[in-house]
Scaffold this motif. Structure first.
Motif, mmCIF file in Angstrom:
data_model
loop_
_atom_site.group_PDB
_atom_site.id
_atom_site.type_symbol
_atom_site.label_atom_id
_atom_site.label_comp_id
_atom_site.label_asym_id
_atom_site.label_seq_id
_atom_site.Cartn_x
_atom_site.Cartn_y
_atom_site.Cartn_z
ATOM 1 N N PHE A 170 -15.174 157.185 55.164
ATOM 2 C CA PHE A 170 -14.578 156.000 53.767
ATOM 3 C C PHE A 170 -13.315 155.204 54.907
ATOM 4 C CE2 PHE A 170 -10.985 156.000 51.557
ATOM 5 C CZ PHE A 170 -10.863 155.494 50.591
ATOM 6 N N LEU A 171 -11.935 156.053 55.973
ATOM 7 C CA LEU A 171 -10.971 155.192 56.084
ATOM 8 C C LEU A 171 -12.154 154.059 57.660
ATOM 9 C CD1 LEU A 171 -9.239 157.729 57.910
ATOM 10 C CD2 LEU A 171 -8.579 156.420 55.751
ATOM 11 N N ALA A 172 -13.225 154.294 57.461
ATOM 12 C CA ALA A 172 -13.882 153.476 58.536
ATOM 13 C C ALA A 172 -14.807 152.485 57.600
ATOM 14 C CB ALA A 172 -15.019 154.388 59.734
ATOM 15 N N LEU A 218 -14.055 161.740 55.179
ATOM 16 C CA LEU A 218 -13.005 160.521 55.077
ATOM 17 C C LEU A 218 -12.585 159.616 56.115
ATOM 18 C CD1 LEU A 218 -9.856 160.815 53.960
ATOM 19 C CD2 LEU A 218 -8.930 162.345 56.182
ATOM 20 N N GLY A 219 -13.601 160.186 57.101
ATOM 21 C CA GLY A 219 -13.669 159.001 58.932
ATOM 22 C C GLY A 219 -14.530 158.162 58.891
ATOM 23 N N SER A 250 -19.186 157.333 51.381
ATOM 24 C CA SER A 250 -18.422 157.786 52.042
ATOM 25 C C SER A 250 -19.034 159.955 51.399
ATOM 26 C CB SER A 250 -17.131 157.773 51.740
ATOM 27 O OG SER A 250 -16.871 157.040 52.454
ATOM 28 N N SER A 272 -14.798 152.065 54.361
ATOM 29 C CA SER A 272 -14.011 151.662 52.442
ATOM 30 C C SER A 272 -15.529 151.885 51.186
ATOM 31 C CB SER A 272 -13.056 150.270 52.378
ATOM 32 O OG SER A 272 -12.195 150.457 52.991
#
Length: 117
Positions: free
Chosen positions: A46-48, A43-44, A55, A50
């Motif tokens: 992906f958030l960083a 998740l980290g 991810s 996209s």
């Protein structure tokens, strides 16, 4: 009759068919911490970035690293506790065996024994 209880749900869970999570020490905690590490890292990432595919790769790597890291940490502590337990049991056995005898290390020495040593 052997294996009769094996088909009941909730009795045992084998990860990948060989790791019995219920009966192997540290296995359950390792899988749980691995899952949490996977979620956090994937998740980290992906958030960083996209990037979904990358991810997912990071999440799988995070699962493996976190699970193996906690596995070795937990097994090391378990082995350390077992060694301490064996030493304590041996000490208790010796204490009972030698208590009151001349081999007792806590027995007070008399005056003649002190002058000899």
């Amino acid at each position: 009759m052997a294996g009769e209880g094996d088909s009941e749900p909730g009795k045992s869970f084998k990860l990948l068919g060989f790791l019995d999570v219920k009966n192997v020490p540290c296995a359950r905690e390792s899988v749980l911490y691995g899952s949490l590490g996977s979620l956090v890292m994937g998740l980290g990432h992906f958030l960083a970035t996209s990037r979904v595919r990358r991810s997912c790769d990071v999440a799988v790597g995070g699962f493996i690293c976190t699970m193996l890291g906690y596995w070795f940490y937990c097994r090391f502590n378990l082995a350390h506790q077992r060694i301490q337990q064996r030493m304590l049991q041996e000490g208790m056995k010796n204490r009972i065996l030698y208590e009151g005898s001349y081999l007792d290390p806590e027995k007070e020495q008399t005056g003649s024994e002190r002058s000899d040593s």
